[in-house]
Design a protein around this motif. Sequence first.
Motif: not given
Length: 384
Positions: A282-288, A304-306, A318-320, A328-339
Motif C-alpha cells: 500500500e505504501f508503494i502504491a501511495r508513494a507513486l 524490488i517492486a513492480k 514515472i514523471g518528467k 517514490a523509490a527513495r521515499l519507500t527504500g524500494w526499487k520500483i519498476d513501473v509497468k
Amino acid sequence: MVSKDFFLALDELEREKRIKKSVFIEALETALVIAYKKHTGTSKAIDVKLVPERNTIKIVAYQTVVEQVEDKDTQISLEDARLINRKYKLGDVVSEEISAREFGRIAAQTAKQVIMQKLREVEGELAYNELSQKEDELVTCVVRRLEGKNVYVEINKLEAVLMPQDQAPNDKFAVGDKIKVFVKKIKTGPKGPQIIVSRTVAGFVKRLFEIEVPEIAAGLVQIKAIVREAGYRTKMAVYSEDNDIDAVGACVGNRGMRVNAIVSELGGEKIDIIHWCPDILEFIARALSPAKVVMVQVNDEEKIAKAVVMDEMLSLAIGKDGQNARLAARLTGWKIDVKPYSSLMKEENEAQAEQETETESVAAPAPELDTDTDLFDEDLGELE
C-alpha cells in the motif's frame, strides 16, 4: 579611562553584549599590560588590575630578589631589596606600584585595539555557542553580500555561506533580503566558525512544516519520511496514531493554506503529502501519487517492486525524466519498476500461451495394440 563613567560603561556593555563584566575586565587588564610594555619599551613583569569599587586602575611591577642580577627588569639584588624593606630575602617578590598617568595616547589606542579584538572573539564565541545548538534547525538570516554564485548571510553576527549547490533553481537573492535557511553544518576553522547553510535539503522542508503545522510541532502528526529534488518536487509521508486526526489534512490545512504557505516559500515547488502505512504494498502504491496504481508485486529478498498502472497513468507515475518514480523509490527504500497495464496483460497472455504449448508437447501418442486375431483364436483353442 579611570572615570566613573568608564566603569558604568562596563555595566552597560554586560547588558547589551551579554558578556560578563569579569570577562571584559580580564581582557582589558591583559590589553593594558601589552599597551604599557609597548609604550614604555620595558620588559618588566607587571600586573594591571581594574578596581571598579574605586574607579581606578592599579599597575604594579614585580621583581624577584636574587643574589646575582642578570635581568634588571625582572630581578633585584638582595641588597637593593633590603633598602626598600629589611625583611626581604632571596626568592621574595618585590612589588612597585606605577602611576597610571604614565599611559599616553598611543598606549590608550593600543589598549583599545586589543580590547576590541578580544571583544570580537568573545562575541564570536558566544554567537557560535548559541548557534551550535541550532544545527539541523531553520533560522532566519540577512543577505549581506553576493560573491559570484556564493551568497553570504549573517546569523547572530556570524557569517554563513549559502553555496550554489545549496540554492534552489528558482532562488533569487539581493543584499538586505531576509531569508530562511537550514543550518547544515557548523565547524571551527583557523579564521573562526564556518557555517554551511542550505535551502535544498529535505530537512529544510521538514522544518517548514514543523513551524506551519501545530500538530507536527505537538507530536500528534509524525513525518515518517521525506525526500526532495529542490525546486521541482517533494514527497512526504505522514502518520498519526490518533485515528481522529487526518495527518494529510492537517498538513494541507483549511483550503490548502498551510501547504500553500510552504509552496510559496519554496518558489512554487510541488509537494506530495501521503499517508504512511506499514503495509509496503500500500505504501508503494501511495508513494507513486498522483498516479493511481492498479497492483503492486514485490520481491522481499531483493526489495524490488513492480507497480502496475493504467496505460494513461504511465507518464504521470514515472514523471518528467523519471522524477516521480525516483522520489517514490527513495521515499519507500524500494526499487520500483513501473509497468503499464497493457504490458502486464501481454506478459500474462504470452506466459499462458507458452504454458499451453508446453502442455501439448508433454502429451505423447498412446501405444498401438496387437490385433492379430489368428493368434488370439489359437490361444483360445488351446484353452478349450
